[in-house]
Motif scaffolding. Structure first.
Motif, short mmCIF file in Angstrom:
data_model
loop_
_atom_site.label_atom_id
_atom_site.label_comp_id
_atom_site.label_asym_id
_atom_site.label_seq_id
_atom_site.Cartn_x
_atom_site.Cartn_y
_atom_site.Cartn_z
N THR A 136 -8.23 -18.33 55.05
CA THR A 136 -9.69 -18.17 53.75
C THR A 136 -8.81 -17.72 52.60
O THR A 136 -7.93 -16.95 52.59
CB THR A 136 -11.11 -17.46 53.80
OG1 THR A 136 -11.26 -17.51 52.48
CG2 THR A 136 -10.74 -15.69 54.48
N LYS A 143 -17.52 -15.70 46.30
CA LYS A 143 -17.21 -16.24 46.78
C LYS A 143 -18.55 -17.63 47.48
O LYS A 143 -18.21 -16.99 48.98
CB LYS A 143 -15.77 -17.44 46.43
CG LYS A 143 -15.44 -16.85 44.82
CD LYS A 143 -14.80 -17.68 44.86
CE LYS A 143 -13.68 -17.90 43.40
NZ LYS A 143 -12.72 -18.74 43.27
N LYS A 144 -19.32 -18.56 47.67
CA LYS A 144 -19.61 -19.25 48.04
C LYS A 144 -18.55 -20.11 48.97
O LYS A 144 -19.32 -21.45 48.46
CB LYS A 144 -20.87 -19.66 48.53
CG LYS A 144 -21.87 -17.82 48.63
CD LYS A 144 -23.68 -18.54 48.83
CE LYS A 144 -24.37 -17.09 49.43
NZ LYS A 144 -25.62 -17.47 49.29
N ARG A 145 -17.59 -20.26 49.39
CA ARG A 145 -16.90 -21.45 49.81
C ARG A 145 -17.65 -22.68 50.94
O ARG A 145 -17.56 -21.98 51.14
CB ARG A 145 -15.19 -21.76 49.62
CG ARG A 145 -14.75 -20.29 49.12
CD ARG A 145 -13.17 -20.44 49.45
NE ARG A 145 -12.69 -19.09 48.07
CZ ARG A 145 -12.73 -18.15 48.45
NH1 ARG A 145 -13.73 -17.26 48.74
NH2 ARG A 145 -12.01 -17.36 47.59
N HIS A 222 -23.07 -18.42 60.85
CA HIS A 222 -23.88 -17.87 60.22
C HIS A 222 -23.95 -16.76 59.50
O HIS A 222 -24.32 -16.80 58.69
CB HIS A 222 -24.92 -18.86 61.01
CG HIS A 222 -26.23 -19.17 60.09
ND1 HIS A 222 -26.30 -19.57 59.33
CD2 HIS A 222 -27.38 -18.35 59.93
CE1 HIS A 222 -27.65 -19.32 58.77
NE2 HIS A 222 -27.85 -18.58 59.39
N ASP A 226 -20.06 -14.66 55.61
CA ASP A 226 -19.87 -14.49 54.19
C ASP A 226 -18.85 -13.41 53.52
O ASP A 226 -18.33 -13.57 52.49
CB ASP A 226 -21.23 -14.03 53.87
CG ASP A 226 -21.75 -13.01 54.43
OD1 ASP A 226 -21.42 -13.03 56.05
OD2 ASP A 226 -22.41 -12.10 54.05
N GLY A 230 -17.11 -17.08 52.51
CA GLY A 230 -17.69 -18.76 52.74
C GLY A 230 -19.20 -19.02 52.85
O GLY A 230 -20.24 -17.86 52.32
N ASP A 231 -19.45 -20.02 52.35
CA ASP A 231 -21.41 -19.87 52.58
C ASP A 231 -21.71 -20.68 53.90
O ASP A 231 -21.44 -21.75 54.52
CB ASP A 231 -21.08 -21.25 51.27
CG ASP A 231 -22.80 -21.85 50.95
OD1 ASP A 231 -23.32 -20.26 52.08
OD2 ASP A 231 -23.25 -22.11 50.46
N ASN A 234 -23.23 -23.82 53.98
CA ASN A 234 -22.79 -24.82 53.88
C ASN A 234 -21.63 -25.20 54.89
O ASN A 234 -20.49 -25.34 54.51
CB ASN A 234 -22.14 -24.99 51.87
CG ASN A 234 -21.30 -26.75 51.61
OD1 ASN A 234 -21.83 -27.47 53.22
ND2 ASN A 234 -20.58 -27.02 51.07
N ARG A 502 -18.76 -30.75 50.64
CA ARG A 502 -19.55 -30.55 49.83
C ARG A 502 -21.14 -31.48 49.40
O ARG A 502 -22.03 -30.66 48.81
CB ARG A 502 -18.68 -30.36 48.32
CG ARG A 502 -17.58 -29.25 48.23
CD ARG A 502 -16.81 -29.05 47.50
NE ARG A 502 -16.03 -28.34 46.82
CZ ARG A 502 -14.31 -28.37 47.55
NH1 ARG A 502 -14.14 -28.77 47.27
NH2 ARG A 502 -13.95 -27.54 47.79
#
Length: 546
Positions: A136, A143-145, A222, A226, A230-231, A234, A502
């Motif tokens: 990452t 951020k929510k990548r 899941h 974060d 990460g998101d 998504n 995306r």
């Protein structure tokens, strides 16, 4: 001189500020002479649900290896659904790969061309294998990548999350500002022995524990991603060969709803699972082969894993030999259509299922089996020999098959036509057609790039496209040769993948317009030095394979 020293100190402080506490996005180094690797007490420390982990920063990317997402599967946990790992105190090192799942790894490192081309990465092997890796650009930075979860190949029997260098997530993580995850899970007889017919209470789920491991891994993503920038809303899953089959299976499972949002299956496509009648009877036969009673299942759980794999494979061979006409066997060990975790009917046939909301992208290669790479004589194959080959491989009808493929692809050498015939595109078309009945869009690609290696005889072989999607063509030079030519195609393919992650749509500025796939038109993006859309070019030729 003083100004130079201050400048160097500023650069060092900037680099360290990106590392300390892991609260800021890592900065990729701009000069090759600058420090590339950072590791230390307060560098790259991330919080997970079970405790803190310490990785490292390499070329500006936070890297964490061997993070447990499940407990050891040894002993009483063998044949059982995955369990959560025990929480730990302090900071756990996450700097090297977790153990590979139990499997036969002999012969990987012999002095052969295959070893040279793929140079497999296998290290320790054990039942404490429920581990994952994360790359990452930043941790705990708000951020929510988009998240890409890689599922390795090797059928449902072999492989691991870093088996090939082309699996590594550093380059695409940096290029696309995404989080990349890869994971190991139980395989073969350890992961897919169905003993529900022996004890339907205790071992009701034993036939699917290998795929349930992946569900557990997605749950870990899941709940924790974060913290790694990460998101969790998504997540795209992606796999090749057996990994592609895993993608198809996971999308079809209702319990993955909310855990995955897009899916990419490369050169591995299935539209159904193993028949539960077959798998449960095989489980009973394994116990019989071991000379054990149903009350002695614990002995199978305590048996050394290598001995158990040998036992189960021997039993499967005997059972299949004795039941040749049962019409149910689709490979002895793999996901089972139990009607609970995995549908018993054709995947995606329920238009209202959760899978209906998951866009999918499928891709295969034009020469999955590179027969002439190690045998230059096959390049001299003439048409008569081609027909003979096809008769042997397809059980007859060679002349009709060859004629149909020559019509669809004129001007090809016989060895090239043979590669197209063997490319198994009928399976990906079946999967794409099955998924296309649902409302989420489907996209189809066909990869045909030929590496300038082995005198041009490698062609677009099984596994080649992986490093193109993941921006690793200069890393996997034994597949591509490296350099600008493969890098340019890789950029186009990676851009399409990032757009798909995306938006659920691979259209991007790097490629021509990519239409949604339909069974009627068969829109297919041909991926090569020049990329273009074609419409099911081998439709009529494929009909001769039935």
């Amino acid at each position: 001189m003083k100004e130079v020293s201050l400048l160097c100190m500023g650069t060092l402080l900037c680099s360290l500020s990106a590392c300390s506490g892991g609260s800021k996005t890592a900065q990729a180094t701009s000069e090759p002479d600058e420090q590339q690797l950072f590791i230390g007490d307060s560098i790259a420390v991330a919080q997970t649900k079970y405790g803190k982990v310490r990785g490292y920063i390499l070329r500006g990317i936070y890297t964490f290896c061997g993070i447990p997402y499940g407990a050891s599967t040894a002993g009483e946990n063998r044949f059982m659904p995955p369990r959560e790992p025990e929480p730990w105190q302090g900071i756990r090192p996450a700097v090297f790969w977790g153990d590979t799942a139990p499997q036969i790894t002999e012969g990987k490192y012999r002095n052969t061309y295959s070893t040279f081309v793929d140079h497999w990465n296998y290290y320790d092997v054990s039942e404490d294998c429920l581990m994952l890796n994360v790359w990452t650009p930043g941790i705990s930075d708000g951020k929510k990548r988009p998240v890409l979860v890689w599922l390795h190949g090797g059928g449902f029997t072999n492989g691991n999350g870093i088996e090939q260098d082309g699996y590594k997530g550093e380059n695409i993580s940096r290029y696309g500002d995404i989080v990349f995850v890869s994971m190991n899970h139980r395989l073969g007889p350890i992961g897919f022995s169905d003993f529900s017919g022996v004890d339907d209470k205790k071992f009701a789920e034993s036939g699917n524990v290998g795929i349930l491991d992946l569900v557990a891994g997605l749950k870990w993503v899941h709940e924790n991603i974060d913290q790694f920038g990460g998101d969790p809303g998504n997540v795209t899953i992606m796999g090749q060969s057996g990994g592609g089959a895993k993608v198809c299976t996971l999308v079809a499972m209702a319990e993955t709803k909310g855990l995955l949002h897009k899916a990419v299956a490369l050169s591995g496509n299935i539209t159904g699972a193993i028949d539960s009648n077959y798998s449960s009877e095989l489980g009973k036969f394994i116990l019989k082969e071991a000379g054990l009673k149903p009350s002695e299942m614990s002995k199978l759980q305590q048996m050394p894993w290598l001995d158990y794999i040998a036992l189960a494979n021997r039993a499967a061979a005997k059972y299949n030999a004795q039941n040749k006409d049962n019409g149910m066997a689709r490979g002895a060990f793999g996901p089972v259509g139990d009607g609970f975790h995995i549908p018993m009917d054709t995947f995606y046939s329920d238009v209202n299922a959760p899978s209906g909301n998951v866009p999918m992208l499928f891709c295969t290669t034009t020469c999955e089996f590179s027969l002439s790479r190690d045998n230059a004589e096959l390049e001299k194959m003439d048409r008569t020999q081609l027909v003979e080959w096809v008769n042997k491989l397809k059980g007859g009808n060679g002349e009709s098959i060859v004629a149909a493929y020559e019509k669809a692809f004129p001007g090809k050498k016989p060895i090239e036509t043979l590669g197209l015939i063997m490319s198994a595109r009928d399976k990906v078309i079946a999967a794409a057609n099955a998924k296309a009945v649902q409302k989420a869009p489907v996209y189809l690609a066909w990869f045909g790039w030929n590496p300038p290696l082995f005198d041009g005889r490698m062609r677009a072989f099984h596994c080649l496209d992986i490093c193109f999607w993941l921006k690793n063509t200069d890393l996997m030079v034994t597949h591509t040769g490296g350099g600008k030519r493969p890098r340019d195609l890789s950029t186009k393919m990676t851009d399409a993948l990032l757009s798909f992650m995306r938006n659920g749509n691979p259209n991007c500025a790097s490629l021509p317009e990519w239409p949604v796939y339909t069974a009627e038109k068969g829109a297919t993006m041909m991926l090569n030095d020049e990329c273009k859309v074609v419409y099911d070019p081998d439709r009529e030729a494929r009909q001769t394979l039935k």
